[in-house]
Design an enzyme around this catalytic site. Structure first.
Site, PDB file in Angstrom:
ATOM      1  N   PRO A 196      30.705 -34.544  -2.458  1.00 30.30           N
ATOM      2  CA  PRO A 196      30.957 -35.343  -3.656  1.00 30.30           C
ATOM      3  C   PRO A 196      31.776 -36.588  -3.326  1.00 30.30           C
ATOM      4  O   PRO A 196      32.753 -36.524  -2.579  1.00 30.30           O
ATOM      5  CB  PRO A 196      31.740 -34.386  -4.559  1.00 30.30           C
ATOM      6  CG  PRO A 196      31.335 -33.028  -4.105  1.00 30.30           C
ATOM      7  CD  PRO A 196      31.144 -33.145  -2.622  1.00 30.30           C
ATOM      8  N   GLU A 197      31.354 -37.721  -3.878  1.00 31.79           N
ATOM      9  CA  GLU A 197      32.043 -38.983  -3.657  1.00 31.79           C
ATOM     10  C   GLU A 197      32.762 -39.391  -4.942  1.00 31.79           C
ATOM     11  O   GLU A 197      32.860 -38.598  -5.877  1.00 31.79           O
ATOM     12  CB  GLU A 197      31.037 -40.033  -3.183  1.00 31.79           C
ATOM     13  CG  GLU A 197      30.301 -39.606  -1.916  1.00 31.79           C
ATOM     14  CD  GLU A 197      29.251 -40.597  -1.443  1.00 31.79           C
ATOM     15  OE1 GLU A 197      29.431 -41.815  -1.680  1.00 31.79           O
ATOM     16  OE2 GLU A 197      28.247 -40.164  -0.854  1.00 31.79           O
ATOM     17  N   HIS A 239      32.024 -16.074  -3.159  1.00 30.98           N
ATOM     18  CA  HIS A 239      32.230 -17.496  -2.886  1.00 30.98           C
ATOM     19  C   HIS A 239      33.225 -18.143  -3.845  1.00 30.98           C
ATOM     20  O   HIS A 239      33.488 -19.337  -3.747  1.00 30.98           O
ATOM     21  CB  HIS A 239      30.894 -18.243  -2.975  1.00 30.98           C
ATOM     22  CG  HIS A 239      29.871 -17.775  -1.990  1.00 30.98           C
ATOM     23  ND1 HIS A 239      30.110 -17.730  -0.630  1.00 30.98           N
ATOM     24  CD2 HIS A 239      28.596 -17.333  -2.173  1.00 30.98           C
ATOM     25  CE1 HIS A 239      29.032 -17.290  -0.014  1.00 30.98           C
ATOM     26  NE2 HIS A 239      28.104 -17.032  -0.918  1.00 30.98           N
ATOM     27  N   ARG A 249      25.729 -41.011  10.693  1.00 26.47           N
ATOM     28  CA  ARG A 249      25.238 -40.569   9.387  1.00 26.47           C
ATOM     29  C   ARG A 249      23.826 -41.101   9.160  1.00 26.47           C
ATOM     30  O   ARG A 249      23.505 -42.236   9.509  1.00 26.47           O
ATOM     31  CB  ARG A 249      26.151 -41.099   8.251  1.00 26.47           C
ATOM     32  CG  ARG A 249      27.608 -40.716   8.383  1.00 26.47           C
ATOM     33  CD  ARG A 249      27.821 -39.215   8.310  1.00 26.47           C
ATOM     34  NE  ARG A 249      27.355 -38.625   7.084  1.00 26.47           N
ATOM     35  CZ  ARG A 249      28.082 -38.575   5.963  1.00 26.47           C
ATOM     36  NH1 ARG A 249      29.295 -39.095   5.924  1.00 26.47           N
ATOM     37  NH2 ARG A 249      27.589 -37.994   4.881  1.00 26.47           N
ATOM     38  N   ARG A 287      30.404 -22.815   1.564  1.00 26.74           N
ATOM     39  CA  ARG A 287      30.615 -23.168   2.973  1.00 26.74           C
ATOM     40  C   ARG A 287      32.084 -23.257   3.364  1.00 26.74           C
ATOM     41  O   ARG A 287      32.404 -23.434   4.529  1.00 26.74           O
ATOM     42  CB  ARG A 287      29.903 -24.482   3.293  1.00 26.74           C
ATOM     43  CG  ARG A 287      28.383 -24.339   3.343  1.00 26.74           C
ATOM     44  CD  ARG A 287      27.740 -25.575   3.913  1.00 26.74           C
ATOM     45  NE  ARG A 287      26.297 -25.412   4.052  1.00 26.74           N
ATOM     46  CZ  ARG A 287      25.470 -26.377   4.427  1.00 26.74           C
ATOM     47  NH1 ARG A 287      25.943 -27.581   4.703  1.00 26.74           N
ATOM     48  NH2 ARG A 287      24.189 -26.147   4.527  1.00 26.74           N
TER      49      ARG A 287
END
Length: 296
Positions: A2-3, A112, A283, A131
């Site tokens: 997320p940005e 999770h 990237r 993760r």
């Protein structure tokens, strides 16, 4: 990961639900995600504490409390969900492009779900991260802006205007690709791979262009393009390309509006040329070979 637009969307949707609320209990279920305190100390610090304000700095979210602050980084797959008291738990999951399962709203606590904040009144905040690349940092004295992870961040791109915008210091004589500069959080806070590709496309700058080759006019065009694509991302509540979801489990709607990111092999929306994917700054990077010409 997320940005800025995704984290800002989560913050804006969660804040009205939790600001001013008292934490009845805090349960950390994966101790290695936490720094700044022991799990036992965090539990004591959270119990009875009041969530005063939810703020964002770059890609970080910060829960400011009466006593202390909790810095949250969502990592690659972290999700914050608001679970209202009595709301049915939805055990259905949607499988993302990366193969992970994301809940479709308030969900049962599973393996999770690594942090549960139970609020007085029966509501809860759930932090789920399959993760486990996310981070939780407890700041005892509340002065979270001095933490090393936060202190190194550059300016907020959406707050730049006037002299601050015109005087943004680009590295002199740098041979770094401009894509790498945009990804550098000490230059600008909150921009990642998605919005870097979008800003470069909008400003018609090739991602491999050396920073030193950018004229003052192109530098200004790049930053204004970054502001434009970030505002667009916030307006459409984020880009749900793979793992990102809003606090209610729904997707943002910015993905369908992307011009570069994720469009390798597809025709450019401006000229029709096939979009290319390369690797820049380690990237995956998508650009138009016709619209974005390298200056280096």
């Amino acid at each position: 990961m997320p940005e800025l637009p995704e984290v800002e969307t989560i913050r804006a949707l969660l804040a009205p639900q939790i600001e001013g609320r008292v934490i009845a209990h805090g349960h950390l279920r994966l101790p290695r995600m936490l720094s700044g305190a022991s799990p036992q100390a965090l539990k004591l610090a959270l119990t009875g504490n009041t969530l005063r304000r939810l703020v964002r700095r770059g890609k970080y979210m910060v829960a400011e409390m009466d006593h202390g602050a909790l810095i949250i980084h969502l990592g690659m797959t972290g999700q914050l969900t608001f679970a209202a008291k009595g709301a049915p738990k939805d055990s259905r999951f949607v499988r993302t492009l990366t193969g992970l399962e994301k809940p479709m709203g308030a969900h049962p606590i599973d393996k999770h779900t690594h942090l549960v904040l139970e609020l007085k009144g029966g509501d809860a905040i759930l932090f789920r991260d399959p993760r486990t690349f996310g981070k939780l940092i407890w700041i005892k004295d509340g002065n979270w802006r001095l933490h090393p992870r936060i202190a190194l961040l550059g300016p907020e791109p959406l707050e730049l205007k006037g002299k601050a915008l015109a005087g943004l210091p680009f590295p002199k004589n740098s041979l770094r690709p401009v894509k790498a500069l945009l990804l550098d959080q000490s230059f600008l806070a909150g921009i990642g791979n998605i919005y870097a590709d979008e800003a470069l496309f909008l400003s018609r700058i090739h991602p491999e262009t050396p920073v030193r080759a950018l004229s003052p006019q192109l530098r200004m065009a790049l930053i204004k393009a970054a502001q434009t694509v970030l505002r667009k991302g916030v307006r459409f509540q984020g880009t749900s390309f793979s793992d990102y979801r809003k606090p209610d489990g729904s997707s943002g709607s910015n993905y369908e509006r992307l011009l570069a990111y994720g469009r390798a092999g597809k025709p450019c929306k401006k000229c029709g040329e096939s979009m290319l994917k390369t690797v820049v700054a380690q990237r995956g990077t998508v650009h138009c070979p016709a619209c974005q010409v390298s200056l280096g």
